[in-house]
Scaffold this motif. Sequence first.
Motif: not given
Length: 121
Positions: A12-20, A81-91
Amino acid sequence: QVQLVESGGESVQAGGSLRLSCVASGFVYVMGWFRQAPGKEREFVAALSAGDNDLRELDSVKGRFTISRDDAKNTVYLQMNTLKPEDTAVYYCVATTIVFFTTSPSDWYYWGQGTQVTVSS
């Protein structure tokens, strides 16, 4: 042995949202999430005990990530929410029977296979 199966990771792009989502093969008192970015150690993100009695969150995700669970479905969610590039990871979805759990990976007995979250700027 409890099996954990995650889903929901995407790019996703920065600022986007995802639900795991993570479904467990049986009831586990505490469920949560860790993440691991390239070249870094695994990092605790959030955890929640059954009945929502004990909630822990990483400071850097407070106000942006929300953990919840549906005990009838043995499922835990991580709304990001409000995802940032630094949230990039394997969860990784995690679970433990330790009531007084810590954020140390050694306290978490069960681990999922991981789902990739990539946030682009």
